[in-house]
Design a protein around this motif. Structure first.
Motif, PDB file in Angstrom:
ATOM      1  N   VAL A  25      11.385   1.538  -3.809  1.00  0.00           N
ATOM      2  CA  VAL A  25      10.956   2.837  -3.283  1.00  0.00           C
ATOM      3  C   VAL A  25      12.188   3.620  -2.854  1.00  0.00           C
ATOM      4  N   GLU A  26      12.406   4.775  -3.457  1.00  0.00           N
ATOM      5  CA  GLU A  26      13.625   5.540  -3.184  1.00  0.00           C
ATOM      6  C   GLU A  26      13.374   6.889  -2.519  1.00  0.00           C
ATOM      7  N   ILE A  27      12.132   7.264  -2.262  1.00  0.00           N
ATOM      8  CA  ILE A  27      11.866   8.580  -1.683  1.00  0.00           C
ATOM      9  C   ILE A  27      12.376   8.637  -0.234  1.00  0.00           C
ATOM     10  N   ASN A  60       0.835  -1.204   0.000  1.00  0.00           N
ATOM     11  CA  ASN A  60       0.000   0.000   0.000  1.00  0.00           C
ATOM     12  C   ASN A  60       0.867   1.251   0.000  1.00  0.00           C
ATOM     13  N   PHE A  61       1.947   1.213   0.748  1.00  0.00           N
ATOM     14  CA  PHE A  61       2.868   2.349   0.776  1.00  0.00           C
ATOM     15  C   PHE A  61       3.485   2.570  -0.603  1.00  0.00           C
ATOM     16  N   LYS A  62       3.891   1.501  -1.256  1.00  0.00           N
ATOM     17  CA  LYS A  62       4.479   1.622  -2.586  1.00  0.00           C
ATOM     18  C   LYS A  62       3.484   2.228  -3.569  1.00  0.00           C
ATOM     19  N   ARG A  63       2.200   1.892  -3.441  1.00  0.00           N
ATOM     20  CA  ARG A  63       1.182   2.465  -4.333  1.00  0.00           C
ATOM     21  C   ARG A  63       1.116   3.983  -4.180  1.00  0.00           C
ATOM     22  N   LYS A  64       1.250   4.462  -2.958  1.00  0.00           N
ATOM     23  CA  LYS A  64       1.234   5.911  -2.745  1.00  0.00           C
ATOM     24  C   LYS A  64       2.441   6.570  -3.410  1.00  0.00           C
ATOM     25  N   VAL A  65       3.576   5.906  -3.339  1.00  0.00           N
ATOM     26  CA  VAL A  65       4.781   6.440  -3.973  1.00  0.00           C
ATOM     27  C   VAL A  65       4.636   6.436  -5.487  1.00  0.00           C
ATOM     28  N   GLN A  66       4.129   5.336  -6.017  1.00  0.00           N
ATOM     29  CA  GLN A  66       3.938   5.253  -7.466  1.00  0.00           C
ATOM     30  C   GLN A  66       2.917   6.277  -7.960  1.00  0.00           C
ATOM     31  N   ALA A  67       1.981   6.660  -7.097  1.00  0.00           N
ATOM     32  CA  ALA A  67       0.973   7.650  -7.481  1.00  0.00           C
ATOM     33  C   ALA A  67       1.551   9.058  -7.561  1.00  0.00           C
ATOM     34  N   GLY A  68       2.748   9.252  -6.973  1.00  0.00           N
ATOM     35  CA  GLY A  68       3.389  10.555  -7.101  1.00  0.00           C
ATOM     36  C   GLY A  68       3.885  11.189  -5.825  1.00  0.00           C
ATOM     37  N   ALA A  69       3.960  10.440  -4.713  1.00  0.00           N
ATOM     38  CA  ALA A  69       4.473  11.006  -3.464  1.00  0.00           C
ATOM     39  C   ALA A  69       5.948  11.355  -3.602  1.00  0.00           C
TER      40      ALA A  69
END
Length: 285
Positions: free
Chosen positions: A194-196, A159-168
């Motif tokens: 995830v690299e953010i 779920n966290f990765k989905r938020k990142v992929q969405a543009g976080a």
């Protein structure tokens, strides 16, 4: 920003909107004290189902009038696209360029039918990106000990990765007291690509009863050894706070020494506990 600035740890403070004139006056004093150490930004929370939306907007507007960088929380539960669009326009007009995008919670006593058009934070992130492209730096939430409503850590990480992929652009974690939980979460996120930046959320310990209630509700673990010590102090607040300070100070040092990109302090609208940590960590303004 030069290369040195890009790798300098970033520090930020979270506030919640006051509910009374007395609370508002006190908060302005607290903000002045916290602003003296020049945090990167202040975030301002929003209540369940947007219950403090007006208060959040007013607090953010006041912070901006003081020339302080501010990141309002924007929760999607209980909101519709037009409401979110209007809030984003209002924040943009104030010069706000950072948003903390969250799923949020429904007010107690309301059913899932009141959730609104957005179900999850990744949908809100996608909407912000579609409406405003790169106008906002978007922060999202992360849960080193995984979200209490997630069935397991692996699903929560997806779920966290989905938020990142969405543009976080970056993330702020739920508070925790086990540095290994944070570093393990970051390692797992990096394995998924995830690299953010993932900034640890820090909760000072000043009131054990309140902390235990918060922790049980949000799934943050207070280690058993710490619970036993905190329970043992009873009404001896001075000793409890001294012990709590040492626990959190050690945690912060371990996180920064281990390469955390900064710290986000949950101030609970108090300046003293956070500024004491700041001083003992030797953080510069």
């Amino acid at each position: 920003m030069n290369a040195t600035d890009q790798h300098r740890p970033a520090f930020s403070f979270e506030l919640f909107p006051p509910k009374t004139p007395e609370g508002s006056a006190k908060l302005k004093t607290v903000i002045a004290e916290l602003a003296a150490v020049a945090p990167e930004f202040f975030s301002v929370t929003s209540g369940a189902g947007g219950s403090t939306r007006a208060g959040t907007f007013e607090t953010v507007a006041w912070l901006r009038r003081q020339g302080l960088d501010t990141a309002p929380h924007l929760a999607c539960i209980g909101s519709n696209p037009d409401e979110v669009r209007a809030l984003l326009a209002g924040y943009g007009a104030q010069g706000i360029h950072r948003i903390v995008a969250l799923r949020g919670d429904l007010p107690s006593g309301t059913g899932t039918g009141s959730a609104g058009a957005f179900r999850y934070a990744n949908e809100l992130v996608e909407f912000i990106r579609a409406e405003h492209a790169a106008d906002f730096h978007i922060e999202v939430a992360a849960y080193p000990e995984y979200h209490p409503q997630a069935p397991n850590p692996a699903r929560d990480l997806e779920n966290f990765k989905r938020k990142v992929q969405a543009g976080a652009d970056s993330a702020i974690t739920q508070y925790f007291y086990n540095a290994d939980a944070y570093f393990g979460f970051v390692d797992a996120a990096r394995t998924l690509g995830v690299e953010i930046p993932i900034v640890p959320g820090i909760m000072p310990i000043t009131n054990y009863t309140q902390l235990a209630r918060f922790s049980d509700a949000c799934g943050a673990e207070i280690p058993r050894w710490a619970r036993r010590r905190l329970e043992g102090y009873g009404d001896d607040l001075e000793s409890l706070r001294a012990f709590g300070h040492e626990v959190v100070l050690r945690l912060c040092r371990n996180l920064l020494d281990g390469g955390a990109p900064g710290l986000h302090f949950y101030t609970m609208n108090q300046s003293g506990p956070t500024l004491r940590l700041w001083a003992d960590l030797g953080l510069s303004t």
